[in-house]
Each structure stands twice: as structure tokens, then as C-alpha cells.
Design a protein around this motif. Structure first.
Motif, PDB file in Angstrom:
ATOM      1  N   SER A  13       0.808  -1.222   0.000  1.00 21.79           N
ATOM      2  CA  SER A  13       0.000   0.000   0.000  1.00 21.79           C
ATOM      3  C   SER A  13       0.845   1.277   0.000  1.00 21.79           C
ATOM      4  CB  SER A  13      -0.963  -0.010   1.194  1.00 21.79           C
ATOM      5  OG  SER A  13      -0.228   0.035   2.386  1.00 21.79           O
ATOM      6  N   PHE A  14       2.157   1.157   0.235  1.00 20.13           N
ATOM      7  CA  PHE A  14       3.028   2.333   0.145  1.00 20.13           C
ATOM      8  C   PHE A  14       3.392   2.583  -1.326  1.00 20.13           C
ATOM      9  CE2 PHE A  14       5.104   4.413   3.880  1.00 20.13           C
ATOM     10  CZ  PHE A  14       5.642   5.500   3.232  1.00 20.13           C
ATOM     11  N   ASN A  15       3.023   1.651  -2.197  1.00 23.86           N
ATOM     12  CA  ASN A  15       3.295   1.731  -3.641  1.00 23.86           C
ATOM     13  C   ASN A  15       4.771   1.833  -3.968  1.00 23.86           C
ATOM     14  OD1 ASN A  15       0.729   1.536  -4.599  1.00 23.86           O
ATOM     15  ND2 ASN A  15       0.332   3.726  -4.313  1.00 23.86           N
ATOM     16  N   LEU A  16       5.587   1.049  -3.265  1.00 24.63           N
ATOM     17  CA  LEU A  16       7.020   1.117  -3.520  1.00 24.63           C
ATOM     18  C   LEU A  16       7.413   0.086  -4.578  1.00 24.63           C
ATOM     19  CD1 LEU A  16       7.940   1.576   0.182  1.00 24.63           C
ATOM     20  CD2 LEU A  16       8.369   3.242  -1.630  1.00 24.63           C
ATOM     21  N   PRO A  17       8.233   0.512  -5.539  1.00 26.28           N
ATOM     22  CA  PRO A  17       8.631  -0.438  -6.577  1.00 26.28           C
ATOM     23  C   PRO A  17       9.616  -1.446  -5.998  1.00 26.28           C
ATOM     24  CG  PRO A  17       9.760   1.662  -6.882  1.00 26.28           C
ATOM     25  CD  PRO A  17       8.868   1.829  -5.699  1.00 26.28           C
ATOM     26  N   CYS A  18       9.350  -2.722  -6.196  1.00 32.00           N
ATOM     27  CA  CYS A  18      10.251  -3.752  -5.687  1.00 32.00           C
ATOM     28  C   CYS A  18      10.003  -5.041  -6.466  1.00 32.00           C
ATOM     29  CB  CYS A  18       9.988  -3.975  -4.192  1.00 32.00           C
ATOM     30  SG  CYS A  18      11.050  -5.232  -3.461  1.00 32.00           S
ATOM     31  N   LYS A  19      11.088  -5.751  -6.732  1.00 28.03           N
ATOM     32  CA  LYS A  19      10.946  -7.057  -7.399  1.00 28.03           C
ATOM     33  C   LYS A  19      11.368  -8.146  -6.432  1.00 28.03           C
ATOM     34  CE  LYS A  19      10.655  -6.135 -12.147  1.00 28.03           C
ATOM     35  NZ  LYS A  19      11.311  -5.395 -13.188  1.00 28.03           N
ATOM     36  N   ALA A  20      10.516  -9.154  -6.301  1.00 33.92           N
ATOM     37  CA  ALA A  20      10.834 -10.279  -5.419  1.00 33.92           C
ATOM     38  C   ALA A  20      11.552 -11.333  -6.236  1.00 33.92           C
ATOM     39  CB  ALA A  20       9.557 -10.853  -4.841  1.00 33.92           C
TER      40      ALA A  20
END
Ligand code: EPU
Length: 335
Positions: A13-20
């Protein structure tokens, strides 16, 4: 399903770009078998609603287990109480609304909190004078390392303010189903000041859990940013607890300091502290403390993890200097 280098921007919900690096989506009990193929020497986290998780790096070099199981059912009931079970992937706000519509009471003040049922015991979500521990009955968990199922009672969860044994587990157990004990008789809990003053202002006679649920939803909407419009993870910091001596000193200097009794001392409203240091509504780069609720850090668009950490540290430092209080981060920072 298992995905690799999976983008989770829309799942926090913070809308942070991240790839798992590895992303395991679990919809039902059969999908649990997918965990057989996972390397648990790598860091592992559980993601459900993603409303308390702050991904500070653009890559998460480990496993993210995403829980999406659904279902609500009644387990047991008497004339007075009901035990109701919800699967972890259910949306918390929708679950509360489902319960209050059946006139089940005990959960209505926790209306409209973003996130999932599975997250509710993790940080013992609380609002408007209620905490989930007040209605928690037990939860069924799966341990991905031991490959064992276990039911945790309320006592075993060790609940405290925004805390349970699940909060800081190194390899987290998967909370699969949560059971709550609700009352069939409306037991209003309307003493929280923001709620009490709204009832007085509207001159309301409150006689159903649904009414409280609606009222709390309206209050929340009026001051908390909608994560769909402005990324955030709810309260970024915890409300700190200080000693009575420390409080007396502060009260002399700041007679209006909002405070509440707590078993460990005096709880102080962190939002008020932050407001006094001038951070409320101030935008620094892509982040800031919200203009209507200073306790909530918001992402104005393209926030980077480093900006979040920098702002958090600045706020912590200014509160330490001005009030000699150490703020603690409530959101789950993921590096
Ligand atoms: N306040 C200010 N300025 C602000 C914000 C708050 O002066 O910018 C003052 C208010 O005037 C009031 C007091 O602080 O006197 C408390 O404010 P509020 O009722 O908004 O609650 P809070 O303590 O800031 C906590 C929870 C919220 C929950 C609300 C309502 C924590 C960390 N936060 O916030 O939970 O919704 O109470 O019960 O305990 C969350 O955990 O993510 C969350 C949103």
C-alpha cells in the motif's frame, strides 16, 4: 504459482517499486505444496494485504509468500456468542462489515483498517479503543520449515500494543485461518475521544454495530489518506510510552499534550509530537508526514527507500531533541 523477479509495486500500500526474487502465490491448501521447492535458507516474508510493509529496496533477494486463501464460516455458537473463522486472504474491512451486518459485536471499532485478516493478529491491529486481541480466539498456522500445522491460542500469541509473537519471526509461520469470538449482543465501546466527540456532534443514538462501523469508517476517511490515492502504511510510528516522571516534566511545558494511561507508563500521541516539530504536512522530496494525520508517512509518487529512511530518522531525531522521547517505527521495514 511461483514467479521469479516478480514486481510487487501493486501489492504494497506504500506503492514502492520492488521485485521479489521468488514470489509464491498461495490460493488454497494444495498450493502449500509449492513450498517444498523453496530455499528457506534465503530470507522469507509473508505478504497478504501489504498494508504494513515498506519495501525500502528495489529488489527483495529472497522469498515472498503471498497468501490469498478465502472463506468465512461459523465454527460454534451459543445464545450469546459466536466463533467465526476467516481465511487469511480475506480483506479485513470486508470481514468486519460482514460481521456487523449479522449484528455480531466486538469488531466494529476496527472497521475500514486496510489489510487482510491474516495480518490482524501479527501486529495486534487496534483503533478507536479496541484491539484485535480482545476478540481473537485462535489461529491456525503452517510452519514452512517444520512442515507442521499448529493452532495458537490467545495466550500463546503474547499480544501487546502492536505486537504478537508473529511480528518479528525470522522465518515466519503462515497464518492460515483466524478465529474470533464475537458477541450476539451489542456491547458498545464508544469512549475513544474522536468517536465520542463525533457522536456528540451528530447527536446520535448508537444502537447497532453497523452504525459504529459506519461512523468509524467516516472518521477514518476524513483524516487518514486512502492508500489507493496516496501510498502509505498507516501509522508509521508507534505511540511511545514514557515514565510518569518524564510525563510530569513534559506536562509542565506542554499542558495540552495528549496522553493515555497504559500498563507500562503514560502513552503519548506520536502524531501530536510530530506536529510540534513541524513535520506535519511537510513534503520532503517524494515523501512526507500526512497533512491531516502526522503519524502517517505518505508516498507522493516515486518514493525511494532511502527517502523513507532519511525522513524517519529526521523525525525520530527531532522528537528525541525536543521531548527526549525515542520514537519506534511501527511499520514493517523490509530491506
Ligand atoms: N494528533 C495530533 N496531530 C496529528 C495526529 C494526532 O495532535 O497530526 C493528536 C489527536 O488530536 C489526538 C491524538 O493525537 O489527541 C490521537 O490521535 P488519533 O485519534 O488520530 O490516533 P493516533 O494515536 O494518532 C492510533 C493508531 C491508529 C488508529 C487511531 C485511532 C497507533 C500507532 N495508531 O493513532 O492506527 O487508527 O489510533 O484509534 O497506535 C495504524 O496502526 O496504522 C493506525 C492507523
Amino acid at each position: 504459482m511461483i514467479y521469479y523477479n516478480f514486481d510487487i509495486k501493486n501489492l504494497n500500500s506504500f506503492n514502492l517499486p520492488c521485485k521479489a526474487k521468488t514470489f509464491i502465490e498461495i490460493d488454497n491448501e494444495y498450493d502449500i505444496q509449492l513450498l517444498e521447492n523453496i530455499d528457506f535458507t534465503k530470507r522469507t516474508i509473508i505478504l497478504a494485504g501489504g498494508s504494513n510493509s515498506v519495501f525500502t529496496n528495489s529488489i527483495f533477494d529472497g522469498n515472498i509468500i503471498h497468501i490469498k486463501n478465502k472463506g468465512i464460516k461459523i465454527i460454534d455458537q451459543t445464545e450469546d456468542d459466536i466463533i467465526i473463522e476467516a481465511s487469511s486472504g480475506e480483506d479485513w474491512g470486508e470481514f468486519v462489515r460482514y460481521c456487523v451486518k449479522q449484528n455480531y459485536s466486538g469488531i466494529e471499532n476496527l472497521a475500514a483498517i486496510p489489510g487482510s485478516v491474516g495480518a490482524s493478529p501479527v501486529q495486534n491491529i487496534g483503533a478507536y479503543g479496541m484491539e484485535v486481541k480482545d476478540v481473537f480466539y485462535n489461529c491456525l498456522c503452517f510452519n514452512p520449515i517444520k512442515k507442521e500445522w499448529k493452532t495458537y491460542s490467545r495466550e500463546e500469541c503474547n499480544f501487546d500494543y502492536r505486537y504478537s509473537i508473529f511480528k518479528y519471526q525470522e522465518t515466519p509461520e503462515i497464518i492460515w485461518k483466524v478465529r474470533y469470538k464475537l458477541s450476539k449482543h451489542f456491547k458498545p465501546n464508544l469512549s475513544y475521544s474522536a468517536l465520542a466527540s463525533e457522536i456528540q456532534r451528530l447527536n446520535l443514538e448508537v444502537n447497532s454495530p453497523l452504525q459504529v462501523c459506519d461512523l468509524v469508517t467516516d472518521i477514518r476517511n476524513s483524516k487518514l489518506p486512502n492508500p489507493k490515492e496516496l501510498g502509505n502504511a498507516g501509522s508509521f510510528f508507534k505511540n511511545p510510552v514514557i515514565s510518569p516522571e518524564h510525563f510530569q516534566k513534559l506536562k509542565e511545558a506542554y499542558p495540552n499534550i495528549p496522553n493515555y494511561p497504559s500498563d507500562k507508563g503514560i502513552k503519548i500521541a506520536a502524531g501530536w509530537l510530530i506536529e510540534q516539530t513541524g513535520y506535519k504536512g511537510k513534503q520532503i522530496g517524494n515523501v512526507g508526514m500526512h497533512s491531516k494525520q502526522a503519524l502517517v508517512m505518505v508516498n507522493y509518487g516515486n518514493a525511494q527507500g532511502s527517502e523513507i529512511i532519511t525522513l524517519a530518522n529526521k523525525v525520530i531525531e527531532s522528537i528525541r531533541e525536543k521531548f527526549q522521547i525515542e520514537l519506534e517505527i511501527e511499520a514493517h521495514l523490509i530491506y
